[in-house]
Design a protein around this motif. Structure first.
Motif, PDB file in Angstrom:
ATOM      1  N   GLY A  22       0.784  -1.220   0.000  1.00  0.00           N
ATOM      2  CA  GLY A  22       0.000   0.000   0.000  1.00  0.00           C
ATOM      3  C   GLY A  22       0.816   1.270   0.000  1.00  0.00           C
ATOM      4  O   GLY A  22       0.345   2.318  -0.466  1.00  0.00           O
ATOM      5  N   ASN A  23       2.053   1.229   0.490  1.00  0.00           N
ATOM      6  CA  ASN A  23       2.884   2.429   0.545  1.00  0.00           C
ATOM      7  C   ASN A  23       3.704   2.656  -0.721  1.00  0.00           C
ATOM      8  O   ASN A  23       4.409   3.668  -0.815  1.00  0.00           O
ATOM      9  N   ALA A  24       3.628   1.749  -1.673  1.00  0.00           N
ATOM     10  CA  ALA A  24       4.328   1.945  -2.947  1.00  0.00           C
ATOM     11  C   ALA A  24       3.658   3.079  -3.717  1.00  0.00           C
ATOM     12  O   ALA A  24       2.437   3.263  -3.647  1.00  0.00           O
ATOM     13  N   VAL A  25       4.441   3.838  -4.473  1.00  0.00           N
ATOM     14  CA  VAL A  25       3.898   4.975  -5.213  1.00  0.00           C
ATOM     15  C   VAL A  25       3.169   4.468  -6.461  1.00  0.00           C
ATOM     16  O   VAL A  25       3.755   3.769  -7.292  1.00  0.00           O
ATOM     17  N   ALA A  26       1.910   4.847  -6.586  1.00  0.00           N
ATOM     18  CA  ALA A  26       1.101   4.426  -7.725  1.00  0.00           C
ATOM     19  C   ALA A  26       1.134   5.438  -8.859  1.00  0.00           C
ATOM     20  O   ALA A  26       1.183   5.074 -10.036  1.00  0.00           O
ATOM     21  N   VAL A  27       1.080   6.726  -8.517  1.00  0.00           N
ATOM     22  CA  VAL A  27       0.991   7.762  -9.548  1.00  0.00           C
ATOM     23  C   VAL A  27       1.696   9.022  -9.061  1.00  0.00           C
ATOM     24  O   VAL A  27       1.627   9.392  -7.880  1.00  0.00           O
ATOM     25  N   ARG A  28       2.398   9.664 -10.001  1.00  0.00           N
ATOM     26  CA  ARG A  28       3.011  10.958  -9.730  1.00  0.00           C
ATOM     27  C   ARG A  28       2.577  11.932 -10.814  1.00  0.00           C
ATOM     28  O   ARG A  28       2.500  11.578 -11.991  1.00  0.00           O
ATOM     29  N   SER A  29       2.309  13.151 -10.413  1.00  0.00           N
ATOM     30  CA  SER A  29       1.993  14.221 -11.347  1.00  0.00           C
ATOM     31  C   SER A  29       2.719  15.474 -10.885  1.00  0.00           C
ATOM     32  O   SER A  29       3.422  15.459  -9.862  1.00  0.00           O
ATOM     33  N   ARG A  30       2.540  16.561 -11.615  1.00  0.00           N
ATOM     34  CA  ARG A  30       3.209  17.798 -11.228  1.00  0.00           C
ATOM     35  C   ARG A  30       2.689  18.305  -9.882  1.00  0.00           C
ATOM     36  O   ARG A  30       3.383  19.020  -9.171  1.00  0.00           O
ATOM     37  N   ASP A  31       1.459  17.943  -9.537  1.00  0.00           N
ATOM     38  CA  ASP A  31       0.811  18.496  -8.349  1.00  0.00           C
ATOM     39  C   ASP A  31       0.890  17.592  -7.120  1.00  0.00           C
ATOM     40  O   ASP A  31       0.828  18.072  -5.999  1.00  0.00           O
ATOM     41  N   CYS A  32       0.967  16.286  -7.343  1.00  0.00           N
ATOM     42  CA  CYS A  32       0.918  15.403  -6.178  1.00  0.00           C
ATOM     43  C   CYS A  32       1.471  14.030  -6.509  1.00  0.00           C
ATOM     44  O   CYS A  32       1.742  13.703  -7.670  1.00  0.00           O
ATOM     45  N   LEU A  65     -11.750  14.677 -18.641  1.00  0.00           N
ATOM     46  CA  LEU A  65     -10.772  15.166 -17.680  1.00  0.00           C
ATOM     47  C   LEU A  65      -9.372  15.195 -18.281  1.00  0.00           C
ATOM     48  O   LEU A  65      -9.006  14.324 -19.082  1.00  0.00           O
ATOM     49  N   LEU A  66      -8.585  16.161 -17.852  1.00  0.00           N
ATOM     50  CA  LEU A  66      -7.164  16.168 -18.165  1.00  0.00           C
ATOM     51  C   LEU A  66      -6.479  15.078 -17.358  1.00  0.00           C
ATOM     52  O   LEU A  66      -6.944  14.689 -16.283  1.00  0.00           O
ATOM     53  N   ASP A  67      -5.357  14.571 -17.863  1.00  0.00           N
ATOM     54  CA  ASP A  67      -4.665  13.477 -17.188  1.00  0.00           C
ATOM     55  C   ASP A  67      -4.199  13.897 -15.795  1.00  0.00           C
ATOM     56  O   ASP A  67      -3.568  14.950 -15.624  1.00  0.00           O
ATOM     57  N   GLY A  68      -4.502  13.074 -14.825  1.00  0.00           N
ATOM     58  CA  GLY A  68      -4.100  13.326 -13.449  1.00  0.00           C
ATOM     59  C   GLY A  68      -4.718  12.297 -12.533  1.00  0.00           C
ATOM     60  O   GLY A  68      -5.505  11.436 -12.968  1.00  0.00           O
ATOM     61  N   PRO A  69      -4.402  12.331 -11.247  1.00  0.00           N
ATOM     62  CA  PRO A  69      -4.994  11.376 -10.312  1.00  0.00           C
ATOM     63  C   PRO A  69      -6.516  11.414 -10.303  1.00  0.00           C
ATOM     64  O   PRO A  69      -7.157  10.372 -10.081  1.00  0.00           O
ATOM     65  N   ASP A  70      -7.123  12.603 -10.545  1.00  0.00           N
ATOM     66  CA  ASP A  70      -8.591  12.649 -10.572  1.00  0.00           C
ATOM     67  C   ASP A  70      -9.152  11.852 -11.743  1.00  0.00           C
ATOM     68  O   ASP A  70     -10.249  11.289 -11.651  1.00  0.00           O
ATOM     69  N   TRP A  71      -8.416  11.774 -12.864  1.00  0.00           N
ATOM     70  CA  TRP A  71      -8.848  10.939 -13.993  1.00  0.00           C
ATOM     71  C   TRP A  71      -8.905   9.470 -13.552  1.00  0.00           C
ATOM     72  O   TRP A  71      -9.901   8.771 -13.802  1.00  0.00           O
ATOM     73  N   LEU A  72      -7.828   9.017 -12.910  1.00  0.00           N
ATOM     74  CA  LEU A  72      -7.803   7.616 -12.453  1.00  0.00           C
ATOM     75  C   LEU A  72      -8.937   7.357 -11.469  1.00  0.00           C
ATOM     76  O   LEU A  72      -9.603   6.309 -11.528  1.00  0.00           O
ATOM     77  N   ALA A  73      -9.169   8.292 -10.551  1.00  0.00           N
ATOM     78  CA  ALA A  73     -10.228   8.103  -9.557  1.00  0.00           C
ATOM     79  C   ALA A  73     -11.598   8.039 -10.209  1.00  0.00           C
ATOM     80  O   ALA A  73     -12.445   7.209  -9.836  1.00  0.00           O
ATOM     81  N   ALA A  74     -11.837   8.904 -11.203  1.00  0.00           N
ATOM     82  CA  ALA A  74     -13.141   8.919 -11.869  1.00  0.00           C
ATOM     83  C   ALA A  74     -13.378   7.644 -12.658  1.00  0.00           C
ATOM     84  O   ALA A  74     -14.445   7.017 -12.570  1.00  0.00           O
ATOM     85  N   PHE A  75     -12.385   7.236 -13.437  1.00  0.00           N
ATOM     86  CA  PHE A  75     -12.526   6.042 -14.278  1.00  0.00           C
ATOM     87  C   PHE A  75     -12.673   4.787 -13.423  1.00  0.00           C
ATOM     88  O   PHE A  75     -13.612   4.000 -13.600  1.00  0.00           O
ATOM     89  N   LEU A  76     -11.753   4.608 -12.483  1.00  0.00           N
ATOM     90  CA  LEU A  76     -11.789   3.405 -11.658  1.00  0.00           C
ATOM     91  C   LEU A  76     -12.942   3.431 -10.666  1.00  0.00           C
ATOM     92  O   LEU A  76     -13.521   2.384 -10.350  1.00  0.00           O
ATOM     93  N   GLY A  77     -13.313   4.629 -10.192  1.00  0.00           N
ATOM     94  CA  GLY A  77     -14.464   4.719  -9.299  1.00  0.00           C
ATOM     95  C   GLY A  77     -15.743   4.291  -9.996  1.00  0.00           C
ATOM     96  O   GLY A  77     -16.614   3.640  -9.387  1.00  0.00           O
ATOM     97  N   THR A  78     -15.868   4.642 -11.268  1.00  0.00           N
ATOM     98  CA  THR A  78     -17.048   4.215 -12.028  1.00  0.00           C
ATOM     99  C   THR A  78     -17.062   2.703 -12.187  1.00  0.00           C
ATOM    100  O   THR A  78     -18.100   2.044 -11.999  1.00  0.00           O
ATOM    101  N   LEU A  79     -15.915   2.123 -12.528  1.00  0.00           N
ATOM    102  CA  LEU A  79     -15.836   0.665 -12.650  1.00  0.00           C
ATOM    103  C   LEU A  79     -16.135  -0.025 -11.312  1.00  0.00           C
ATOM    104  O   LEU A  79     -16.734  -1.103 -11.289  1.00  0.00           O
ATOM    105  N   ARG A  80     -15.720   0.594 -10.230  1.00  0.00           N
ATOM    106  CA  ARG A  80     -15.846  -0.058  -8.923  1.00  0.00           C
ATOM    107  C   ARG A  80     -17.296  -0.361  -8.574  1.00  0.00           C
ATOM    108  O   ARG A  80     -17.597  -1.385  -7.938  1.00  0.00           O
ATOM    109  N   ILE A  81     -18.234   0.504  -8.999  1.00  0.00           N
ATOM    110  CA  ILE A  81     -19.652   0.261  -8.686  1.00  0.00           C
ATOM    111  C   ILE A  81     -20.384  -0.442  -9.827  1.00  0.00           C
ATOM    112  O   ILE A  81     -21.605  -0.551  -9.819  1.00  0.00           O
ATOM    113  N   GLY A  82     -19.615  -0.919 -10.829  1.00  0.00           N
ATOM    114  CA  GLY A  82     -20.227  -1.654 -11.927  1.00  0.00           C
ATOM    115  C   GLY A  82     -20.847  -0.774 -12.991  1.00  0.00           C
ATOM    116  O   GLY A  82     -21.558  -1.265 -13.873  1.00  0.00           O
ATOM    117  N   ALA A  83     -20.592   0.549 -12.943  1.00  0.00           N
ATOM    118  CA  ALA A  83     -21.071   1.452 -13.988  1.00  0.00           C
ATOM    119  C   ALA A  83     -20.047   1.503 -15.124  1.00  0.00           C
ATOM    120  O   ALA A  83     -18.988   0.860 -15.063  1.00  0.00           O
TER     121      ALA A  83
END
Length: 537
Positions: A22-32, A65-83
């Motif tokens: 869980g502590n491994a780095v998953a994503v890096r961007s200019r902001d976070c 969305l522009l590429d960033g952690p929010d893109w990953l959250a939106a895409f994967l969050g949608t998949l997570r609930i089966g949408a």
């Protein structure tokens, strides 16, 4: 519903938490920078936000969305609930976005506030119930209610929802839609299952690239593009590696900056961007950290392959993939790349080359490429006629024309509707373009067929010169005479400031074919040479 239990988010995220990573780095961007535990938390909260907006399994959620952690959250969050997430290009006009939204018919859209197309999109999509706006506060999201009654939500508020657990989805659960690049018509929505992400990760990601947990992946191609989705999400997250994301439009300067800062081991781009890097003042040691540079989207000219390796010391691994197949199914292999080819089948895929009657062609002969593999889309949304033409039982008619050597190495000759006939003989535009790009003054080339003043189709080469290097008028005709048979030589050579391209970097050949016959060209075009009739025919 058939199939075994499978949810893409548990495969890409929860599994690493369970393994103690869980502590491994998953994503890096200019902001976070986010660890796997932090990214999973964002995904679970995004899933909860969608649930609170009333999104149900298999309903579409539009993602602009522009590429960033929010893109990953939106895409994967949608998949997570089966949408079903429907990511689309951030470079589209508001009119194009409205057209896709009308086709997909989502009730919820998640958009970046920085997009210039956003105000027009908001004004033209009255049927949307909810719009979630991410990014720094802007004029598009000042009010919580739009005049047409839909709800506007700020991303920060949306993410305050209680986290949602992964839905009990299966290997047959509808996953996501990806719109084709639409180089010849309105784009089709290729419908993929969630499990298709795992298929490409275990095929190209694992068995060709050998993605490892210590890899750092950086893709010039954005996440909305099937190529970019695999590069920046599927492959690194499946292996516990790190993805590097940049919201900015890519330029050689910005990409070189990211490479020098992040030191990626895996680099991905389309052929035209490799050409742009060669034309820019990029330091020769920029790619010192890269163990594999990957190309797809269009054929990589052999000349670009050789120039890049000579200058940067890195071999480009070219391959052939498609939105319908989700990623690459023919590829060269690291350390064994053959310039000008797309290699051999990726494990798990089967290919055939057939003639117009569906019969196999002899080695070395051109034909239509058919593909079979587990990541192929289930069809196109709301277009039965197109689905029946392209999806033939287990086989996908890719629309590509290829040949296969006796040794089993494939060469991409072009799209079926791009093949040209000169003097009654078929000509591959890729072959002609590869010959032209050997000229030291040329950066890009695209060859199309256009009717001349007598209505006879002739070959025309549209060219982009390297900075400060405009070829002399007499050079190009002589240059191609040394390299191409008479019937393959362009009748006209036209210089342009740039070639028209789709948002995924593919050349819009249909637009080039619509240009007037050279001599009546556009204001920004220059006819730099013209071949005589005995040279061209």
């Amino acid at each position: 519903m058939g199939g075994g239990t499978f949810n893409a988010t548990t495969y890409l995220l929860d599994s690493h938490i369970d393994a103690g990573l869980g502590n491994a780095v998953a994503v890096r961007s200019r902001d976070c920078s986010l660890t796997y535990a932090e990214l999973l938390d964002c995904v679970a909260h995004a899933a909860g936000g969608l649930r609170d907006l009333g999104v149900r399994p298999e309903e579409r959620v539009l993602i602009v969305l522009l590429d960033g952690p929010d893109w990953l959250a939106a895409f994967l969050g949608t998949l997570r609930i089966g949408a079903v997430p429907v990511p689309v290009s951030t470079m589209l006009t508001s009119r194009d976005l409205i057209g896709i939204a009308q086709d997909a018919r989502p009730r919820v859209a998640i958009v970046s506030d920085e997009l210039a197309s956003l105000p027009g999109f908001l004004a033209g999509t009255g049927w949307l119930d909810h719009i979630v706006v991410a990014g720094p506060p802007g004029t598009a999201a000042q009010a919580r209610e739009h005049p047409r009654g839909r709800q506007i939500h700020r991303w920060q508020d949306f993410m305050q929802a209680a986290p949602a657990a992964a839905a009990a989805t299966t290997t047959e659960t509808p996953g996501f839609w990806l719109y084709t690049s639409g180089t010849t018509s309105f784009p089709h929505a290729a419908m993929h299952r969630q499990v298709d992400l795992r298929t490409t990760a275990e095929a190209f990601g694992s068995q060709v690239l050998g993605v490892r947990s210590d890899d750092i992946a950086y893709s010039v191609s954005k996440l909305f593009f099937a190529f970019g989705l695999g590069n920046s999400l599927t492959f690194p997250l499946s292996a516990g590696a790190t993805a590097v994301l940049d919201r900015r439009p890519p330029t050689p300067t910005s990409v070189a900056e990211v490479i020098q800062k992040e030191r990626p081991t895996l680099f991905f781009a389309v052929p035209s961007f490799y050409a742009s890097l060669l034309a820019a003042e990029v330091p020769k040691d920029s790619f010192a950290s890269v163990r594999a540079a990957v190309s797809a989207g269009e054929s990589l000219p052999a000349e670009i392959f050789h120039r890049f390796r000579k200058r940067f010391g890195v071999e480009i691994i070219d391959g052939l993939g498609s939105t319908e197949a989700l990623h690459t199914y023919l590829s060269n292999r690291p350390g064994q790349a053959r310039a000008g080819t797309c290699g051999t089948p990726v494990p798990g895929y089967e290919v055939r080359i057939v003639n117009g009657e569906g019969r196999p062609v002899a080695p070395g002969k051109p034909g239509h490429l058919l593909l079979r593999g587990d990541s192929i889309a289930t069809g196109y949304w709301a277009d039965a006629a197109a689905s029946r033409r392209v999806f033939e039982g287990e086989w996908l008619r890719t629309g590509d024309v290829c040949s296969c050597s006796p040794e089993g190495v494939f060469t991409h000759l072009g799209r079926a509707n791009d093949m040209l006939k000169a003097g009654g003989i078929w000509v591959s535009p890729t072959e002609v373009e590869a010959a032209l790009l050997q000229h030291p003054s040329l950066l890009e080339a695209s060859v199309v067929g256009q009717p001349d003043h007598e209505g006879i189709e002739r070959l025309v080469a549209y060219l982009v010169a390297r900075p400060g290097q405009v070829p002399a008028e007499h050079e190009l005709g002589a240059f191609v005479r040394e390299r191409l048979a008479a019937f393959k030589r362009p009748r006209r050579f036209v210089l342009l400031p740039e070639l028209p391209k789709t948002t995924t970097g593919k050349i819009r050949r249909t637009e080039l074919r619509s240009y007037p016959w050279p001599g009546e060209q556009r204001a920004d075009a220059v006819t730099c040479a013209s071949a005589s009739a005995d040279q061209a025919v």
